[in-house]
Design a protein around this motif. Structure first.
Motif: not given
Ligand code: NDP
Ligand code: PMR
Length: 365
Positions: A141, A192, A194, A201, A204, A240-241, A270, A273, A279, A283, A287, A291, A295
């Motif tokens: 990712y 997933s 996302t 989710a 986003v 990635y998505k 899935y 999260c 992963l 980032h 984040f 994160f 979550q």
């Protein structure tokens, strides 16, 4: 890399010889550790019990892959082949997770190289083990990447690794799964939320979207085609998505093409999260700090690595999860249910087109 592959194949070759002679021995080399296959049918008087299952998990050196390897190994019913790009990391991870030495084997696999995928399949076959379940779990990712990077074969890295590497791997290993005499053979591709735009989710930005697959058809090489499947401007998070949409479409196309004839269960999931895994390593630091609590306390979608590992292990071996073509999810009480995929992630025509282009890109057509 060459040394790693070479010593890995040497070691696997040794292991195959050991199997033939039915010698019980552990082989440890600088790059590959193998333990003797347990392919025997254990019997109690008058009753035949199930032999040890053999499962390949890609990206088992951390996160979900490692946790599921541990969960399966601990049942004593599975031997786990940890298919990883970094042997030492995988070995250390298996040790610190406390997975018993006789319950796993590490084999080299770099999904960002089609040659490595083929080499892995060769090595696996030479090991003499049966294949009862395959878990396509590994992923990269790159949410902060400004420019695309590419696999050894020139595909944008996220789709190239997460989808195309796994596509070739699972297509090649389908024959091995077919040959297994295990009562419930399974091919699992991790999806997933996302990638599913029918969820909060999944809405986003940037949202997943394969468009008319024009960039994919052009080879995702960023030269004479876009590096993005839909032909748009590069966006690492979207790539990635999109790769996850491909994973979920692939699972369903496998189901339509092969379930009836082979009896193999094809499934996706899935796992929740798992906000603490590697992963998110690329980032921004803020984040990564915010994160997990976000979550845990706001969306309440958080699951621990351990819990996610148990969920994936269920999809591999739970006798009640044999239905094929399903995208599994879990509710707040950790009970599994068949979830709905978004319109795009369940589009039959798009799945067929995506499959055909993938075949061409990985050299199967
Ligand atoms: P991790 O980063 O912890 O695990 C990813 C694994 O993939 C690592 O073992 C990594 O190896 C491996 N990998 C990456 N690139 C390659 C490659 N080229 N060849 C071989 N292996 C490779 O992340 P997660 O455990 O979170 O992710 C596992 C799966 O779960 C992914 O499919 C992800 O999409 C999915 N998922 C994760 C969610 C989450 O919240 N974390 C939510 C939903 C789905 P290395 O250790 O060498 O880097
Ligand atoms: Mg998300 C119910 C709400 C929910 C859930 C279950 C997730 C899961 N996320 C939710 C909501 C939101 N997220 C909201 C409202 C926002 C805006 C503040 C938000 C943001 C966000 C970001 C920036 N979320 C993210 C990111 C990422 O970079 C992660 C991602 O998309 O990685 C591809 C992510 C995730 N959120 C999730 C899950 C499971 C992820 C990890 C993604 C995956 O592996 O698919």
């Amino acid at each position: 890399m060459a040394t790693s592959l070479l010593s890995s194949s040497l070691c696997i070759h040794k292991e195959a010889q050991c199997n033939q002679r039915k010698i019980s021995a552990s082989i440890v080399s600088g790059q590959t550790m193998s333990t003797t296959p347990t392919i025997t049918h254990a019997t109690t008087p008058g009753k035949k019990t199930l032999r040890t299952g053999s499962v390949i998990i890609t990206g088992a050196s951390s996160g979900l892959g490692l946790a599921s390897a541990k969960a399966l190994a601990e049942t004593g019913k599975w031997h786990v082949i940890m298919a990883c790009r970094d042997f030492l990391k995988a070995e250390r991870a298996a040790k610190s997770a406390g997975i018993a030495k006789e319950n796993y084997t590490i084999m080299h696999l770099d999904l960002s190289s089609l040659e490595s995928v083929k080499q892995f399949v060769d090595n696996f076959r030479r090991s003499g083990r049966p294949l009862d379940a395959l878990v396509c779990n590994a992923a990269v990712y790159q949410p902060t990447a400004k420019e695309p990077t590419f696999t050894a074969d020139g595909f944008e890295l996220s789709v190239g690794t997460n989808h195309l590497g796994h596509f070739l791997l699972s297509r090649l290993l389908l024959d091995d799964l077919k040959q297994s005499d295990y009562p419930s053979k399974r091919l699992i591709i991790v999806g997933s939320i996302t990638g599913n735009t029918n969820t909060l989710a999944g809405n986003v930005p940037p949202k997943a979207g394969l468009g008319d697959l024009r960039g994919f058809s052009g080879g995702l090489n960023g030269l004479n085609s876009s590096a993005m499947i839909d032909g748009g401007k590069f966006d690492g998070a979207k790539a990635y998505k999109d790769s996850k949409v491909c994973n979920m479409l692939t699972m369903q196309e496998f189901h339509r093409r092969f379930h009836e004839d082979t009896g193999i269960t094809f499934a996706s999931l899935y796992p929740g999260c798992i906000a603490t895994t590697g992963l998110f390593r690329e980032h921004i630091p803020l984040f990564r700090i915010l994160f997990p609590p976000f979550q845990k306390y706001i969306t309440k979608g958080f699951v621990s690595e351990e819990e996610s590992g148990k969920r994936l292990a269920q999809v591999v071996s739970d006798p009640s999860l044999t239905k094929s073509g399903v995208y599994w999810s879990w509710n707040k009480d950790s009970a599994s249910f068949e979830n709905q995929l978004s319109q795009e992630a369940s589009d039959v025509e798009k799945a067929r087109k995506m499959w055909e282009i993938s075949e061409r890109l990985v050299g199967l057509a």
